[in-house]
Design an enzyme around this catalytic site. Structure first.
Site, PDB file in Angstrom:
ATOM      1  CG  ASP A 418      35.362  32.878  42.183  1.00 32.95           C
ATOM      2  OD1 ASP A 418      35.580  31.827  42.813  1.00 32.95           O
ATOM      3  OD2 ASP A 418      34.494  33.707  42.509  1.00 32.95           O
ATOM      4  CG  HIS A 419      39.699  26.881  42.061  1.00 32.09           C
ATOM      5  ND1 HIS A 419      39.067  26.092  41.114  1.00 32.09           N
ATOM      6  CD2 HIS A 419      40.839  26.225  42.370  1.00 32.09           C
ATOM      7  CE1 HIS A 419      39.798  25.019  40.880  1.00 32.09           C
ATOM      8  NE2 HIS A 419      40.872  25.073  41.624  1.00 32.09           N
TER       9      HIS A 419
END
Ligand code: CAO
Length: 446
Positions: A418-419
């Site tokens: 999850d950036h």
């Protein structure tokens, strides 16, 4: 020089005897062209009537509750002498005409669902009514209770006033309400539990496939339907990035085989996945953001919940679809115990006998397709976790070492993260460290 003009209700479509629900100005108020003067409420929409002139309101001829139709006089205005008014003064009839056809800016440009082109657009009242009728968002927006300046403020920020409860008299929306709404919306947009993605996509294509050849409808299994809804949400709501890497597992595989050969009496087969789970604990401890979830419990703030437990989920392919049982406290278990539990949970999964508790509490997930094939893939994160490790089939590869190519068993790793939580550099460090541990399992003991 100023001129007293009557303001008439313009063309409002087929509506007649429409009730005035609010008079937005008072005698003595100075208004600009297009400032809203009164609000009408038809059966289908609420309509604001804009001023066709700039000037000072001298007389108000209607009150809330009165009914008006096209041509009804509502106010008298001392119009400022501007170029537009000079034109209209030249011909009184033309002036009347102008007022009834005065284009009105879409009053609901504070509706953030409309495109910027629409926001800028001026339409005639009849067009405006049609737009209002055709858009439920738009209709509801117009019911908001706010002054022209607050509407303008909301419009600049793209705020739908209908979504705001006013704190002013009679729930009138004031500027502070709009500011508070924007602040809350910003916080909500970063909230991982926010259910509305609001993608505004085209409808799904409806195709009669039978026109092109024989077809057979089949229902999706219940597991696929449930998993599908979760996968869809996770794919849409989490900004995924996948980091690819390779680990040299030649020595590990030799050790695993030796153990399985030498200990045939042992009913537990040491699978590669058991080693991988154990190896994962080192990078998870070194990079705690990978063993975490987004936290929205503090209002207006998004943070992280770092987990100090290591419960690892693993995807199991079953006849009915994908399920993800969880091995708890992997950090506290030996590889034989992990392999034993893996095998039991995978069997239960395939028999459809997993309990809900067997599938809860994962802090990180592995999806291994290594027993099947493939070189890499992009696994979907299992929310509310923030990363997932995909493993593909290990193959003997030529690796350049000490000035020569040597055959090594290389395992492809695909880490989706999850950036919002994890940067690319951290992901590269994570897979690099995992690869080091898999290459030399002694590092898992440190
Ligand atoms: N590279 C090469 N060989 C591998 C390997 C890898 N990465 N991983 C496993 N293998 C080998 C095993 O060593 C085993 O060989 P041996 O019998 O000679 O020892 C063989 O492949 C079969 O392994 P397995 O897949 O049955 O067992 P496992 O413990 O590795 O995996 C499980 C268990 C439950 C993960 C697996 O059965 C499974 O269901 N995989 C599918 C998961 C899935 O669908 N993921 C996709 C999710 S996203 O859509």
């Amino acid at each position: 020089m100023a001129e007293l003009k009557k303001i008439l209700i313009p063309d409002i479509g087929d509506f007649k005897d429409v009730p005035v629900i609010e008079v937005l100005v008072q005698v003595g108020d100075t208004v600009n062209v297009e400032d809203s003067l009164v609000t009408l409420e038809s059966e289908k929409a609420t309509i604001e009537i804009p001023s066709p002139h700039a000037g000072v309101i001298k007389e108000i001829l209607i009150k809330a509750g009165d009914k008006v139709s096209e041509g009804s006089a509502i106010m008298a205005i001392e119009a400022a002498m501007d170029a537009a008014n000079k034109d209209s003064r030249a011909d009184a009839n033309t002036a009347q005409e102008k007022s009834t056809n005065q284009p009105i800016k879409i009053a609901a440009s504070d509706n953030n669902q409309l495109s910027s082109a629409q926001l800028e657009q001026s339409v005639k009242p009849t067009e405006f009514i049609q737009k209002a009728e055709s858009s439920s968002e738009f209709k509801s927006t117009l019911k908001a209770h706010a002054s022209p300046s607050v509407r303008r403020f909301a419009r600049e920020l793209g705020v739908n006033l209908e979504l705001i409860t006013g704190s002013g008299p009679k729930q009138r929306i004031v500027k502070e309400d709009v500011q508070a709404f924007v602040k809350a919306a910003l916080a909500k947009s970063q909230n991982p539990n926010n259910s509305g993605a609001g993608l505004n996509l085209l409808p799904w294509p409806q195709v009669d496939f039978a026109k092109f050849g024989p077809v057979e409808p089949q229902p999706l299994s219940r597991i696929k339907q449930i998993a599908g809804a979760n996968l869809h949400r996770n794919w849409v709501m989490i900004p995924h990035v996948t980091q690819f890497d390779e680990a040299d597992i030649t020595d590990l595989e030799e050790m695993r085989k030796e153990f399985n050969e030498s200990d045939k009496k042992n009913k537990v087969k040491l699978t590669f996945l058991a080693f991988l789970m154990k190896a994962l604990i080192a990078p998870l401890k070194k990079f705690p953001h990978f063993n975490a979830s987004l936290d929205n419990s503090v209002e207006g703030n998004v943070g992280l919940i770092i987990k100090h437990y290591y419960h690892i989920g693993f995807a199991v392919d079953t006849p009915n679809g994908l399920v993800v049982p969880v091995i708890k406290q992997v950090d506290q278990k030996g590889i034989i115990a992990i392999a034993d539990e893996l095998s039991q949970l995978a069997t239960l999964a395939r028999e459809g006998k997993l309990k809900p508790t067997d599938m809860q509490g994962a802090s990180f997930t592995i999806s291994s397709l290594g027993g099947i094939g493939g070189t890499a893939f992009t696994p979907i994160i299992n929310a509310p976790e923030v990363a997932i490790l995909g493993v593909s089939k290990a193959r003997i590869q030529p690796v350049y070492r000490d000035q020569q190519f040597v055959p090594r068993l290389m395992l492809p790793l695909s880490l989706s993260y999850d950036h919002r939580v994890i940067d690319g550099a951290a992901a590269a460090r994570f897979t690099t460290h995992l690869a080091e541990v898999l290459t030399d399992m002694r590092l898992a003991l440190l």
